[in-house]
Scaffold this active site. Structure first.
Site, PDB file in Angstrom:
ATOM      1  N   GLY A   1       0.810  -1.214   0.000  1.00  0.00           N
ATOM      2  CA  GLY A   1       0.000   0.000   0.000  1.00  0.00           C
ATOM      3  C   GLY A   1       0.839   1.257   0.000  1.00  0.00           C
ATOM      4  N   ASP A   2       0.141   2.371   0.167  1.00  0.00           N
ATOM      5  CA  ASP A   2       0.754   3.692   0.123  1.00  0.00           C
ATOM      6  C   ASP A   2       0.366   4.428   1.398  1.00  0.00           C
ATOM      7  OD1 ASP A   2       1.387   6.350  -0.274  1.00  0.00           O
ATOM      8  OD2 ASP A   2       0.632   6.423  -2.325  1.00  0.00           O
ATOM      9  N   PHE A   3       1.369   4.718   2.243  1.00  0.00           N
ATOM     10  CA  PHE A   3       1.046   5.311   3.547  1.00  0.00           C
ATOM     11  C   PHE A   3       0.543   6.750   3.452  1.00  0.00           C
ATOM     12  CE2 PHE A   3       5.958   5.247   3.997  1.00  0.00           C
ATOM     13  CZ  PHE A   3       6.129   6.430   3.309  1.00  0.00           C
TER      14      PHE A   3
ATOM     15  N   ARG B   1      12.547   5.593  10.323  1.00  0.00           N
ATOM     16  CA  ARG B   1      13.335   6.183   9.235  1.00  0.00           C
ATOM     17  C   ARG B   1      12.469   6.446   8.003  1.00  0.00           C
ATOM     18  NH1 ARG B   1      18.786   2.594   9.261  1.00  0.00           N
ATOM     19  NH2 ARG B   1      17.358   0.833   9.199  1.00  0.00           N
TER      20      ARG B   1
ATOM     21  N   HIS C   1      12.004  11.103   7.808  1.00  0.00           N
ATOM     22  CA  HIS C   1      13.145  11.898   7.308  1.00  0.00           C
ATOM     23  C   HIS C   1      13.262  11.858   5.778  1.00  0.00           C
ATOM     24  CE1 HIS C   1      16.555   8.604   7.219  1.00  0.00           C
ATOM     25  NE2 HIS C   1      15.440   8.175   6.693  1.00  0.00           N
TER      26      HIS C   1
HETATM   27  C1  LIG Z   1      14.296   4.709   4.616  1.00  0.00           C
HETATM   28  S1  LIG Z   1      13.314   3.283   4.418  1.00  0.00           S
HETATM   29  C2  LIG Z   1      13.043   2.723   6.096  1.00  0.00           C
HETATM   30  C3  LIG Z   1      12.690   1.265   6.171  1.00  0.00           C
HETATM   31  C4  LIG Z   1      12.518   0.710   7.589  1.00  0.00           C
HETATM   32  N1  LIG Z   1      11.401   1.312   8.274  1.00  0.00           N
HETATM   33  C5  LIG Z   1      13.804   0.868   8.379  1.00  0.00           C
HETATM   34  O1  LIG Z   1      13.899   1.713   9.274  1.00  0.00           O
HETATM   35  O2  LIG Z   1      14.756   0.134   8.079  1.00  0.00           O
HETATM   36  C6  LIG Z   1      11.739   4.012   3.978  1.00  0.00           C
HETATM   37  C7  LIG Z   1      10.735   2.982   3.501  1.00  0.00           C
HETATM   38  O3  LIG Z   1       9.512   3.626   3.135  1.00  0.00           O
HETATM   39  C8  LIG Z   1       8.951   2.895   2.055  1.00  0.00           C
HETATM   40  N2  LIG Z   1       8.015   3.762   1.345  1.00  0.00           N
HETATM   41  C9  LIG Z   1       8.302   4.841   0.598  1.00  0.00           C
HETATM   42  N3  LIG Z   1       7.177   5.400   0.141  1.00  0.00           N
HETATM   43  C10 LIG Z   1       6.140   4.648   0.601  1.00  0.00           C
HETATM   44  C11 LIG Z   1       4.717   4.745   0.475  1.00  0.00           C
HETATM   45  N4  LIG Z   1       4.151   5.739  -0.223  1.00  0.00           N
HETATM   46  N5  LIG Z   1       3.954   3.817   1.105  1.00  0.00           N
HETATM   47  C12 LIG Z   1       4.527   2.813   1.833  1.00  0.00           C
HETATM   48  N6  LIG Z   1       5.884   2.677   1.985  1.00  0.00           N
HETATM   49  C13 LIG Z   1       6.671   3.585   1.383  1.00  0.00           C
HETATM   50  C14 LIG Z   1      10.157   2.539   1.208  1.00  0.00           C
HETATM   51  O4  LIG Z   1       9.908   1.453   0.331  1.00  0.00           O
HETATM   52  C15 LIG Z   1      11.212   2.236   2.262  1.00  0.00           C
HETATM   53  O5  LIG Z   1      11.324   0.884   2.571  1.00  0.00           O
END
Ligand SMILES: C[S@@+](CC[C@H](N)C(=O)[O-])C[C@H]1O[C@@H](n2cnc3c(N)ncnc32)[C@H](O)[C@@H]1O
Length: 217
Positions: free
Chosen positions: A111-113, A128, A131
């Protein structure tokens, strides 16, 4: 970096024509490397299962949970807890592999948060994630979480806080690659309050990270 510093805009999209996450979705070999790079600093999550009282927690929802390194640590430390990991579809394979030993206790949601977040959690994790985004998008993500949560549910945010040994360098890195930024604790506090959360605590984690604890009002 020169472009990012001169314009205040993300350099990755300028160079590659699209945002980091959509580009990586089209280049799975880079996406795989990205998740391995994130996992390399998963040591920062080690204290999290003991910093929060999970005794009354039934379900934990990890929003943008990446390869599941944080959710896995929580579930393996607290055998009564079940987990839900929300991610972009292309990222779920890495999470399924990392959490393969937790079959039956963990579900995966593509999904898309910025649109919606799974309901029914007692604790929500945002590690993470914030940021990566500007303030406006952060408030959208936090509001989607707040909508999915009930009053009193807990939100745990893992980030590197400014000022800090490595946070300034990461701040520039985030601007270059995703148009995001690192922030001070008070700045996260304002974003959390703007989305209906009450910040309650901040704990230091390894590798210069911090755990911000907030409760949905
Ligand atoms: C910097 S990573 C952090 C991953 C994990 N939470 C960690 O701390 O190791 C950010 C994550 O957000 C996910 N992400 C980015 N846009 C997103 C969206 N619109 N909906 C859901 N997940 C998303 C990316 O695929 C990525 O895995």
């Amino acid at each position: 970096m020169t472009y990012a510093v001169r314009t205040g805009q993300e350099a990755f999209a300028h160079r590659y024509g699209q945002h980091h996450f959509t580009y990586f979705a089209e280049h799975p070999e880079l996406g795989g490397r990205f998740h391995r790079a994130m996992a390399a600093s998963a040591e920062m999550f080690t204290p999290v299962p003991d910093l929060v009282d999970f005794s009354g927690v039934r379900r934990v929802v990890d929003v943008g949970g990446g390869n599941g390194a944080l959710l896995g640590r929580v579930l393996r430390s607290h055998g009564h807890v079940e987990g839900v990991l929300l991610e972009r579809p292309e990222a779920l394979e890495a999470a399924r592999s990392e959490l393969a030993d937790l079959t039956g206790r963990c579900t995966f949601a593509a999904g898309d948060f910025t649109e919606s977040v799974p309901e029914g959690g007692d604790v929500y994790l945002l590690s993470r994630v914030l940021h990566d985004w500007d303030d406006e998008r952060c408030v959208t993500i936090l509001q989607r979480c707040a909508e999915a949560m009930r009053e009193g549910s807990q939100l745990l945010v893992v980030e590197r806080l400014l000022p800090g040994n490595t946070a300034a360098a990461w701040d520039v890195h985030m601007l270059c690659n995703v148009g995001g930024r690192e922030r001070e604790e008070a700045h996260y506090g304002r974003l959390l309050e703007g989305a209906g959360f009450k910040p309650t605590a901040c704990h230091a984690l390894p590798l210069g990270a911090s755990l911000l604890h907030a409760v949905r009002g």
